[in-house]
Enzyme design. Structure first.
Site, PDB file in Angstrom:
ATOM      1  N   LYS A  36     -22.729 -19.661  14.663  1.00  0.00           N
ATOM      2  CA  LYS A  36     -23.759 -18.608  14.673  1.00  0.00           C
ATOM      3  C   LYS A  36     -23.355 -17.485  15.623  1.00  0.00           C
ATOM      4  CE  LYS A  36     -26.241 -21.173  18.256  1.00  0.00           C
ATOM      5  NZ  LYS A  36     -27.359 -22.103  18.528  1.00  0.00           N
ATOM      6  N   ARG A 132     -39.778 -26.477  20.605  1.00  0.00           N
ATOM      7  CA  ARG A 132     -39.375 -25.182  20.068  1.00  0.00           C
ATOM      8  C   ARG A 132     -39.512 -25.331  18.550  1.00  0.00           C
ATOM      9  NH1 ARG A 132     -33.401 -22.725  21.180  1.00  0.00           N
ATOM     10  NH2 ARG A 132     -32.956 -24.262  19.565  1.00  0.00           N
ATOM     11  N   TYR A 261     -23.592   4.506  40.481  1.00  0.00           N
ATOM     12  CA  TYR A 261     -25.007   4.869  40.358  1.00  0.00           C
ATOM     13  C   TYR A 261     -25.828   4.183  41.430  1.00  0.00           C
ATOM     14  CZ  TYR A 261     -24.254   6.879  35.690  1.00  0.00           C
ATOM     15  OH  TYR A 261     -23.857   7.640  34.632  1.00  0.00           O
ATOM     16  N   MET A 308     -22.361   2.125  31.770  1.00  0.00           N
ATOM     17  CA  MET A 308     -22.362   1.808  30.340  1.00  0.00           C
ATOM     18  C   MET A 308     -20.965   1.509  29.815  1.00  0.00           C
ATOM     19  SD  MET A 308     -23.833   3.968  27.094  1.00  0.00           S
ATOM     20  CE  MET A 308     -25.473   4.149  27.753  1.00  0.00           C
TER      21      MET A 308
HETATM   22  C1  LIG Z   1     -26.720 -23.313  19.017  1.00  0.00           C
HETATM   23  C2  LIG Z   1     -27.087 -24.657  18.516  1.00  0.00           C
HETATM   24  C3  LIG Z   1     -26.210 -25.739  18.685  1.00  0.00           C
HETATM   25  C4  LIG Z   1     -24.944 -25.673  19.506  1.00  0.00           C
HETATM   26  O1  LIG Z   1     -25.254 -25.778  20.869  1.00  0.00           O
HETATM   27  P1  LIG Z   1     -24.058 -25.840  21.975  1.00  0.00           P
HETATM   28  O2  LIG Z   1     -24.775 -26.097  23.244  1.00  0.00           O
HETATM   29  O3  LIG Z   1     -23.407 -24.498  21.935  1.00  0.00           O
HETATM   30  O4  LIG Z   1     -23.166 -26.925  21.545  1.00  0.00           O
HETATM   31  C5  LIG Z   1     -26.545 -26.937  18.074  1.00  0.00           C
HETATM   32  N1  LIG Z   1     -27.688 -27.075  17.364  1.00  0.00           N
HETATM   33  C6  LIG Z   1     -28.571 -26.066  17.226  1.00  0.00           C
HETATM   34  C7  LIG Z   1     -29.801 -26.285  16.432  1.00  0.00           C
HETATM   35  C8  LIG Z   1     -28.305 -24.823  17.802  1.00  0.00           C
HETATM   36  O5  LIG Z   1     -29.193 -23.831  17.666  1.00  0.00           O
END
Ligand SMILES: *Cc1c(COP(=O)(O)O)cnc(C)c1O
Length: 374
Positions: A36, A132, A261, A308
């Protein structure tokens, strides 16, 4: 050909392949490579290919569009997308043979509505205690009438504290997950792939590996938590990404010069400063204090606020660095440079956020001995 050479993220795909092989070996379970968010900033397609070359049996993404991008590129491995809000294009998911997660009865209803002629492949997401995503109270209401046209191919949950292996919440979540699986079995679904572990649990919790583990951060060679689990190297992982930029300028400045800055820092002596051609638009956190760059075998810390497009480092009066030199912002740390963990610590964040937020205007440069670079 035009060349642009201000900054680049170098990604060693062979390290990703090796990390996946290593994780698969210790997990003794199937590995879903989590790609992802543009593969945590490393680049979706090259990483997906490198992970599959290392023995990952499937790919995991958050968004449907990420899954479709993988299919459009010709990747045929199973793909699970787990963050589909109501109104998502489940029809395309089915057409592209993408597995989707369902965290609610509403999701099942939407999937079922478009699945009548073709079976939709669904992983049920259950809330085992992270509070969650996933089924919680609705789990008791689930029955086979919700599963028309749906093939349940998996059941999964997610840990909140796997990076703290001693916490009893991990045991509680595992127990709750097992309880929730029984409910699914009672509906006659007994062959669904069970998966719970993220990287930290894959590395530290052998009892939670079930049929498959979902590894993200560790596959990129980064520790899930340097404080509780140790460094990447101590976990047997090899950091795949290093970030580099050019020194736009090196110049001498007198003591007591206000830098940047807000004049938040002053030179404490006559010194040489280096202007690095990367800033918060590139993912360098604005409030960093205590990280910096590595050049000519030495660390040079950030001085003043990150802008930036640039930030300033204190090279020291005797530095051999010159305008135009390449510097390393972070890497595997083995020769003494900063790591993504160092940058996380120095900016009140974590390595995950550091690599994921490297901006789109930073080219990713790939190296591999395998033929997985496009
Ligand atoms: C991002 C994610 C993972 C991977 O987590 P890591 O800590 O990067 O291994 C696994 N399962 C779900 C549902 C996630 O959202």
């Amino acid at each position: 050909m035009r060349t642009f050479n201000r900054a680049e993220a170098r990604i060693d795909l062979d390290r990703i392949t090796a990390n996946v092989e290593y994780l698969k070996n210790i997990a003794d379970a199937d590995v879903m490579a989590v790609v992802k968010a543009d593969a945590y900033g490393h680049g979706l397609l090259p990483v997906a290919r490198a992970a599959l070359a290392g023995g990952a049996s499937s790919l995991g993404v958050a968004l449907l569009e990420e899954a479709i991008a993988l299919r459009d590129a010709g990747i045929t491995a199973p793909i699970l997308a787990w963050l589909l809000p109501p109104g998502s294009d489940y029809k395309s998911a089915i057409e592209c043979n993408i597995d989707v997660a369902a965290p609610s009865l509403i999701a099942l209803k939407e999937i079922s509505a478009v699945a009548s002629d073709r079976r939709a492949r669904v992983h049920l997401e259950v809330d085992s205690g992270m509070t969650r995503g996933g089924f919680l109270s609705e789990w008791d209401l689930l029955d086979s009438s919700h599963l028309d046209g749906i093939e349940i191919v998996g059941i999964f949950s997610h840990f909140a504290r796997a990076d703290e292996p001693g916490e009893k919440q991990n045991q509680e979540q595992r127990d709750r997950f097992i309880e929730m699986i029984k409910k699914l079995n009672s509906l006659g679904v007994t062959d669904a792939l069970q998966h719970l572990s993220n990287s930290a649990a894959t590395l530290k919790d052998p009892d939670s590996r079930f049929d498959m583990v979902r590894t993200g951060i560790a596959m990129y060679g980064l520790t899930p938590d340097v404080k509780t689990l140790g460094t990447s190297a101590s976990l047997g992982l090899q950091a795949a990404m290093s970030l580099h930029a050019k020194l736009q300028l090196v110049k001498e400045v007198p003591a007591n010069s206000p830098v940047g800055y807000g004049a938040t820092a002053m030179t404490d002596r006559h010194t040489k400063l280096g202007i690095v051609a990367m800033g918060y638009a590139d993912g360098i956190p604005r409030n960093t204090q205590g990280a910096g760059i590595f050049v000519h075998g030495k660390r040079a810390p950030i001085i003043g606020r990150v802008s930036m497009d640039q930030f300033v480092v204190d090279l020291g009066r005797d530095s051999a660095a010159n305008s135009g030199d390449w510097v390393e912002i972070f890497g595997d740390g083995i020769t003494g440079g900063y790591t993504a963990e160092d940058w996380g610590n120095a900016s009140g964040s974590i390595n995950y956020e550091i690599v994921t937020r490297i901006g789109t205007r930073v080219p990713r440069i790939y190296r591999s001995d395998l033929s997985i670079v496009e």
